[in-house]
Design a protein around this motif. Structure first.
Motif, PDB file in Angstrom:
ATOM      1  N   GLU A 127      39.073  39.653  49.759  1.00  0.00           N
ATOM      2  CA  GLU A 127      39.470  39.069  48.549  1.00  0.00           C
ATOM      3  C   GLU A 127      38.360  39.568  47.387  1.00  0.00           C
ATOM      4  OE1 GLU A 127      40.480  35.317  46.379  1.00  0.00           O
ATOM      5  OE2 GLU A 127      41.224  35.480  48.414  1.00  0.00           O
ATOM      6  N   GLN A 128      37.030  39.330  47.937  1.00  0.00           N
ATOM      7  CA  GLN A 128      35.982  39.452  47.086  1.00  0.00           C
ATOM      8  C   GLN A 128      35.613  41.137  46.581  1.00  0.00           C
ATOM      9  OE1 GLN A 128      34.651  36.893  45.180  1.00  0.00           O
ATOM     10  NE2 GLN A 128      36.442  35.743  46.285  1.00  0.00           N
ATOM     11  N   GLU A 176      43.735  39.265  45.316  1.00  0.00           N
ATOM     12  CA  GLU A 176      43.550  37.848  45.174  1.00  0.00           C
ATOM     13  C   GLU A 176      44.229  36.898  45.570  1.00  0.00           C
ATOM     14  OE1 GLU A 176      44.522  40.346  43.059  1.00  0.00           O
ATOM     15  OE2 GLU A 176      42.520  41.103  42.135  1.00  0.00           O
ATOM     16  N   ASN A 177      43.589  35.766  45.974  1.00  0.00           N
ATOM     17  CA  ASN A 177      44.335  34.816  46.889  1.00  0.00           C
ATOM     18  C   ASN A 177      45.179  35.376  48.407  1.00  0.00           C
ATOM     19  OD1 ASN A 177      43.981  32.758  44.619  1.00  0.00           O
ATOM     20  ND2 ASN A 177      45.861  33.675  43.647  1.00  0.00           N
TER      21      ASN A 177
END
Length: 833
Positions: free
Chosen positions: A654-655, A661-662
């Motif tokens: 996700e990063q 995202e999420n």
């Protein structure tokens, strides 16, 4: 975006199968007759084979000759139907057992169920059938979940050279590998070792290299998002971008062509678009064998009035006529005709055909100004139209007709259908991407679609159909030898190390590097590298020159038998199996052809207690390498924590990766989520923000009188390099694979004969390559064209014959000659008296 519930995907028929499952065991056993695979296995019984190969010879890199000729029978007139349903059931039950097999199949491709390790065709967003799989998917899952085992005792009994004398089918049929195995330098047999010993051996070899760039780290499309992300993280921490993958050999040309023209390298449609389109063009693709669940989508589109055009050198049963196997009430009928128009293009005549269609579109605009082209789209969203139009005007119609092999009236019919359709989808696969001009093939489709604004609107767009379940997801996770600076910056920020910036080797150049001694360690996360790659003998020699070759695998294949000085087989759990880690059972995620990311959970116990998951193997290797490598002392990754709970891997993804995202929250929603697709909003991520018309020369195929242009392809009893049986009922071939399909007139004029045993010879840059002992089969194929199955014909594909820009091997554009076989040299296998 949600997809409307699709017609129940083609699969084993629900009501009859439920009835069969409730029947007594004697009836079920009657279905488990000696099927094609069993017959084929007896053809290559290792205990009955005597090799003519000298005892000191190296293991053979090519599959052995066939001891008997194949049977050529009438071609199936319809795809699917009762035959597909019963074939799937019989294969599944014979490998897994009736109850275990039925339960597994009913969980296949269900929301939060078991992922089919086969093709990447998507599942419906909404309601899904209880039987959301195809015949090929059933074979693939049954093949993975077989009850057969390859144990250390098996390897002690059979030497590597003996195993290399067996067919690819025989090797695969032996079952799941149960223990880590090592082939030590100078040894003739693999032997068992412990996992920590295996990791230590690899770490010792990697850390002794003069440069990290002397190691190659290959990835197969079966690798999950989680495993792929950890793999590229470890490889880049080790210090190299040598991350070739199977995409290099298939849709690299699609991604390269689309990204250059549109700024985005993935397909632009969803299944919902197939519910809305007016026409579907299927070009260079055989869905009936390679992506059978796609036939359900085509069938539903056809039933509501959509027009379908199939463009291919060979007529394929799947796009000609189809019976949905789940609609048992239609089993006795003639099926549904899918293709309204079939254009039998010459091999690599696609650019010529597409140029012909585009000339017709522009001519229609001249006759009816303002009515044909989408001038608003062209003016607002594109650049290069004037140059494109001028170049096309200078292409001679006679050259188009000669190079494509298509009549002008047929080109006119295709153009009219295209013009009269408000919403059009173009689908394609390897038939376009494995030529020297493959990128041009893809970009000519883009050119055609942009003429009428068929991008960024509902019911229209581009659909490169991926051939393996997570090949697209692996690339999204960073499996690429040419990572973007943005990706590397995000990776550096998240994990606090400096990733290498120099681009690495793709598949072709990795093979060349090994052959030239520039790379000395080869590690494959899945796949059958030797059989998937071009130029079999050259690739085999490249692998033999390595100090160490390592394969993470579920089953035995030929790549395990052509090794470096030392070799390891690291057995992993499959998609169908429970992935138990410290915090409990884990799930993994994949990305399909339409950029849907979904979670999957295995339900079967692992085939052996000695197996590790792919993420755990990567983590174990990373720990072993970093513990003895001073240059990695400051690189801190808690590999044990990541493996204990895969949510932590997804948190890191996700990063690093845009669009996730999420991740953990969204992927737990039934059906998963879509990744962003800028083309659908008519956002083009090129430097100038516009979609680009491109100009390409007309490829000229100039064959000498005795030459043919050959393409390789799969049989119906095959998934990629995995051979399930020796039958291809959709082409009339039974109990054999070493065949060459030729036009009947070419056979006569070349003074060849049907059934004759011949050698196929390619001569490229002065080097001769030979594939021996193929049987001639007359077939509906354009003049001067030939078709063969891979991997048997891969030996003819030169290592340095590949697509411009993408470097994809040109496996569907190989010039060959044909000569009679000297049968005294083909006695590689004989039955004992």
């Amino acid at each position: 975006m949600s997809r409307v519930p699709a017609l129940k995907c083609w699969a084993i028929v629900e009501c009859p199968l439920r009835a069969l499952c409730n029947s007594d065991s004697r009836f079920l056993e009657s279905l488990l007759v000696k099927n094609e695979s069993d017959v084929a296995q007896s053809k290559y019984d290792i205990d009955e084979v005597v090799s003519a190969q000298p005892s000191g010879a190296q293991p053979s890199a090519q599959p052995p000759p066939e001891s008997t000729p194949p049977d050529v029978k009438p071609i199936s007139k319809v795809a699917g139907g009762m035959t597909a349903a019963l074939t799937a059931a019989r294969f599944a039950w014979s490998e897994m057992g009736v109850v275990r097999g039925s339960r597994t199949l009913m969980q296949l491709n269900q929301k939060q169920g078991v992922d089919c390790p086969g093709c990447a065709w998507p599942e419906p967003d909404g309601e899904r059938s209880h039987f959301e799989f195809c015949e090929e998917g059933a074979k693939h899952v049954a093949d993975e979940a077989t009850k057969k085992r390859v144990t250390p005792e098996f390897f002690a009994k059979h030497s590597v050279r003996e195993l290399a004398e067996q067919s690819d089918l025989w090797l695969n049929q032996q079952g799941r590998i149960s223990h880590p195995m090592v082939l030590r330098e100078g040894a003739s047999h693999y032997e068992q070792l412990e996992w920590q010993q295996a990791f230590a051996l690899i770490a010792r070899e990697l850390n002794s290299l003069a440069s990290p760039d002397e190691a190659i780290f290959y990835t197969s499309g079966r690798t999950s998002n989680e495993a792929a992300f950890l793999y590229q993280l470890f490889v880049r921490q080790f210090g190299t971008n040598n991350l070739p993958d199977c995409s290099n050999m298939c849709h690299e040309s699609s991604g390269t062509g689309m990204k250059e023209a549109l700024g985005f390298g993935k397909g632009t449609v969803t299944l919902e678009d197939f519910e809305l389109c007016d026409a579907i063009f299927v070009i260079g693709q055989n869905p009936g064998t390679n992506h059978p669940r796609m036939l359900t989508t085509l069938l539903e589109a056809k039933r509501r009035g959509c027009k379908i055009v199939h463009i291919n050198p060979l007529p394929e049963v799947g796009t000609t006529r189809f019976k949905h196997p789940q609609e048992f009430w239609n089993w006795l009928g003639g099926g549904t005709q899918l293709a309204d128009l079939f254009l039998q293009v010459r091999i690599n005549g696609d650019v010529a055909l597409l140029k012909g269609i585009m000339k017709e579109v522009l001519d229609a605009e001249e006759r009816r100004p303002g009515e044909i082209l989408d001038q608003e789209f062209i003016n607002k969203h594109t650049t290069g139209f004037a140059e494109f139009k001028d170049a096309l005007a200078h292409v001679h119609l006679g050259d188009i007709l000669e190079q494509s092999g298509i009549r002008k009236s047929q080109i006119e019919d295709a153009a009219k259908l295209f013009i009269n359709s408000e919403r059009v989808i173009f689908c394609w696969a390897m038939g376009l991407t494995q030529h020297k001009n493959a990128v041009a093939n893809v970009q000519e489709i883009v050119n055609l679609m942009m003429l009428r604004g068929q991008l960024g609107k509902s019911g229209a767009g581009l659909c490169p159909v991926r051939g393996h379940s997570n090949v697209q997801g692996d690339r999204t996770m960073g499996i690429w030898e040419q990572p973007t600076p943005q990706f590397l910056d995000s990776l550096e920020k998240e994990f606090n190390f400096r990733p290498p910036r120099q681009h690495g080797y793709d598949t072709v150049h990795a093979i060349q590097a090994m052959h030239e001694g520039k790379a000395k360690v080869f590690f494959a996360l899945g796949g059958n590298f030797l059989s998937a790659t071009p130029d079999t003998e050259y690739t085999a020699e490249a692998l033999r020159r390595c100090r160490l070759t390592v394969h993470v695998s579920t089953k035995l294949n030929r790549a395990h038998l052509i090794t470096g000085k030392q070799a390891l087989i690291l057995p992993c759990i499959g998609r169908t199996e429970i992935d138990q880690q410290a915090t409990g059972p884990q799930f993994v995620t994949t990305e399909n052809s339409m950029a849907v990311v979904e979670e999957w959970r295995g339900t079967l116990p692992p085939a052996s207690e000695h197996l590790l998951s792919e993420p755990a193997i990567v983590a174990g290797l990373a720990k072993a390498v970093s513990s003895t490598n001073l240059s990695l002392a400051d690189v801190k990754v808690d590999w044990d924590s990541l493996i204990a709970n895969y949510d932590r891997i997804r948190d890191a993804i996700e990063q690093v990766v845009p669009g996730f995202e999420n991740y953990n929250e969204r992927v737990r929603q039934p059906g998963g989520f879509y990744l962003p697709n800028p083309i659908r909003q008519r956002e083009f991520k090129t430097k100038d923000g516009l979609a680009h018309f491109t100009v390409h020369p007309l490829p000229l195929i100039d064959l000498k009188p005795d030459e043919f242009l050959m393409m390789t392809m799969r049989s119906h009893d095959q998934f990629n390099t995995t051979i399930y049986g020796l039958d291809d009922r959709y082409r009339g071939i039974h109990n054999g694979r070493r065949v060459v399909f030729l036009n009947a007139d070419d056979i006569r004029l070349s003074r060849l004969q049907e059934g004759q045993l011949v050698d196929l010879v390619s001569l490229f840059n002065g080097q001769e390559r030979v594939a021996r002992a193929f049987r001639i089969v007359p077939y509906s194929i354009p003049r001067r064209c030939a078709a063969t199955y891979f991997p048997e014909a891969n030996v003819l594909v030169p290592i340095d014959h590949f697509a411009d820009k993408s470097h994809t091997p040109a496996s569907k554009s190989v010039v060959i000659t044909i000569r009679a076989t000297d049968e005294s040299t083909t006695e590689g296998t004989k039955k004992k008296d």
